[in-house]
Design an enzyme around this catalytic site. Structure first.
Site, PDB file in Angstrom:
ATOM      1  N   GLU A  40       0.821  -1.202   0.000  1.00 51.15           N
ATOM      2  CA  GLU A  40       0.000   0.000   0.000  1.00 51.15           C
ATOM      3  C   GLU A  40       0.862   1.262   0.000  1.00 51.15           C
ATOM      4  OE1 GLU A  40      -2.854  -0.246   3.174  1.00 51.15           O
ATOM      5  OE2 GLU A  40      -3.675  -2.132   2.456  1.00 51.15           O
TER       6      GLU A  40
ATOM      7  N   CYS B 165       3.767   8.614   0.940  1.00 51.71           N
ATOM      8  CA  CYS B 165       4.356   7.642   1.867  1.00 51.71           C
ATOM      9  C   CYS B 165       4.558   6.334   1.103  1.00 51.71           C
ATOM     10  CB  CYS B 165       3.435   7.442   3.063  1.00 51.71           C
ATOM     11  SG  CYS B 165       4.091   6.339   4.324  1.00 51.71           S
TER      12      CYS B 165
ATOM     13  N   CYS C 220       6.865  -6.525   6.776  1.00 52.95           N
ATOM     14  CA  CYS C 220       7.982  -5.951   7.521  1.00 52.95           C
ATOM     15  C   CYS C 220       8.545  -7.012   8.449  1.00 52.95           C
ATOM     16  CB  CYS C 220       7.550  -4.724   8.321  1.00 52.95           C
ATOM     17  SG  CYS C 220       8.922  -3.895   9.161  1.00 52.95           S
TER      18      CYS C 220
ATOM     19  N   CYS D 156       7.212  -4.382  15.027  1.00 57.75           N
ATOM     20  CA  CYS D 156       6.924  -3.430  16.099  1.00 57.75           C
ATOM     21  C   CYS D 156       5.521  -3.709  16.635  1.00 57.75           C
ATOM     22  CB  CYS D 156       7.036  -1.996  15.587  1.00 57.75           C
ATOM     23  SG  CYS D 156       8.724  -1.551  15.075  1.00 57.75           S
TER      24      CYS D 156
ATOM     25  N   CYS E  67       2.213  -1.766  15.337  1.00 61.03           N
ATOM     26  CA  CYS E  67       2.060  -1.517  13.900  1.00 61.03           C
ATOM     27  C   CYS E  67       1.368  -2.686  13.212  1.00 61.03           C
ATOM     28  CB  CYS E  67       3.431  -1.273  13.265  1.00 61.03           C
ATOM     29  SG  CYS E  67       3.361  -0.930  11.488  1.00 61.03           S
TER      30      CYS E  67
ATOM     31  N   CYS F 228      -1.222   6.562   9.679  1.00 60.05           N
ATOM     32  CA  CYS F 228       0.060   5.997  10.087  1.00 60.05           C
ATOM     33  C   CYS F 228      -0.149   4.717  10.898  1.00 60.05           C
ATOM     34  CB  CYS F 228       0.824   7.025  10.925  1.00 60.05           C
ATOM     35  SG  CYS F 228       2.454   6.477  11.424  1.00 60.05           S
TER      36      CYS F 228
END
Length: 410
Positions: free
Chosen positions: A120, A137, A144, A148, A151, A378
């Protein structure tokens, strides 16, 4: 203009550049979209052409958004025919796009063969003292690897790095979305800022990200100011030092905690590169400053998690941590995702946190939440990852177990 640009790109640029001149009629075509100028100059020299052709083709691709070689009118017909046979200009396939009521735009791209995986990209418009701004962005990986805890991207696991063409293709498509119905001669670049803050850790896909940023800065491509290209990292210390040697762009740090014990929990890479090492690397990055450099300061990104990292003592710890680092602090209200283990700090708590930092002399802003109605805020970029880490499967099992405990207690 050909609309075949909306097709998946699986060509590795560096391999393609080396092998292109010897391709057979049945070989996969070379994707020129992701080539930096040095790579494209070598490609044309290997074809027996003058290297200045690279600049001509790059302008057609990145400034006029042309994908049909027949439209490149300042190139000889013979060369255009040759390029048509062995090359292509392909961005990743757009499988979904959504435009928010606040002007935010989100694209979902398919990358890889077959059904592939989905990544995305988000464009955020805003007005500031410099005028109209459009910040894109960009994602750098499929999923990933860092996981984290706050997230949603990390909960999808990790499949692979994106290629240069898949990275720069996101910027190409965002610009093209404003120019699709505009005559070629009247087209212009619309995106003013790029942040490497999408899915993935950019410094773990170093070479592809570096070359993509070089294309962004290149006057034959997007000609962006180095102050308007920002790389965000969770803290891969050796690569921060390498980045300082290789390119001059703005640096952002996903901090999110002000002591090692809490950061180990929120940002697991901290166990390998703790805060002391991270801040020292940022200081070295600033130390590479030069005339008109983007390295005037480091941007500190800090997601506000209710009752976790938003107490007054955390603000005081941040003041101490950053006292010798030129920085601007960006407080980010947490954007929840399904089964997230955290809540968003209250508005009053965030404002109080900001005031403490501002009173200490820091430039501290609260990020306005944008695009949350299309899951583009975010921390909300999820995509669809063919997860080779099995993290997504483990996360689903954990959530199911937690739900079962809640049901049994209810």
């Amino acid at each position: 203009m050909s609309t075949e640009v909306l097709a998946a790109s699986a060509t590795d640029v560096q391999q393609a550049s080396a092998s292109a001149p010897a391709q057979s009629a049945t070989a996969e075509k070379v994707n020129l979209l992701g080539m930096s100028r040095p790579q494209m100059e070598k490609f044309f020299e290997d074809l027996g052409e003058k290297k200045f052709r690279a600049g001509q083709v790059m302008k057609w691709i990145h400034q006029f958004f042309v994908t049909d070689f027949a439209e490149m009118t300042n190139i000889s017909g013979k060369l255009r025919e040759k390029l048509e046979k062995i090359c292509e200009i392909k961005a990743p396939e757009v499988v979904h796009k959504n435009y928010s009521k606040d002007g935010t735009r989100k694209w979902v791209f398919r990358v890889g063969d077959g059904e592939g995986s989905l990544v995305e990209t988000v464009l955020i418009p805003a007005e500031d003292k410099t005028g109209s701004r459009k910040t894109l962005c960009i994602s750098s990986q499929v999923g990933c690897a860092l996981d984290c805890s706050f997230c949603s991207t990390g909960k999808q696991g990790f499949q692979r790095d994106l290629t240069q063409a898949e990275i720069i293709g996101q910027l190409w498509m965002a610009n093209y979305s404003y120019m699709e119905d505009v005559p070629v001669i009247e087209r212009e670049r619309s995106v003013t800022n790029v942040v490497m803050m999408g899915m993935g850790e950019p410094l773990l896909n170093y070479d592809a990200v570096l070359n993509a940023m070089r294309i962004m800065l290149d006057d034959f491509a997007y000609g962006m100011s180095k102050r308007r290209v920002t790389l965000s990292t969770s803290g891969v210390v050796p690569k921060i030092d390498q980045l300082a040697q290789d390119i001059d762009v703005a640096l952002a740090i996903s901090l999110h905690a002000t002591n090692n014990e809490l950061r180990d929990e929120l940002v697991p890479i901290n166990k390998k590169y703790p805060l002391e090492q991270l801040i020292a690397a940022c200081q070295r990055y600033i130390g590479k400053d030069g005339n008109e450099s983007a390295r005037k300061h480091v941007t500190i990104e800090y997601v506000m998690l209710d009752g976790v990292n938003d107490h007054p003592e955390h603000a005081q710890q941040m003041i101490k941590l950053l006292k010798n680092l030129p920085s601007k602090i960006n407080l980010i209200p947490f954007n929840p995702f399904p089964h997230a283990p955290y809540g968003r700090s209250s508005r009053n708590r965030i404002i109080s946190f900001q005031k403490t930092l501002s009173d200490a002399g820091f430039v501290c802003t609260i990020r306005q939440t944008r695009g949350d109605d299309i899951d583009a805020a975010c921390g909300q970029l999820v995509g669809q990852v063919a997860d080779r880490t099995r993290r997504a499967e483990q996360w689903k099992k954990k959530v199911a177990a937690q739900n079962e405990i809640i049901r049994s207690q209810g």
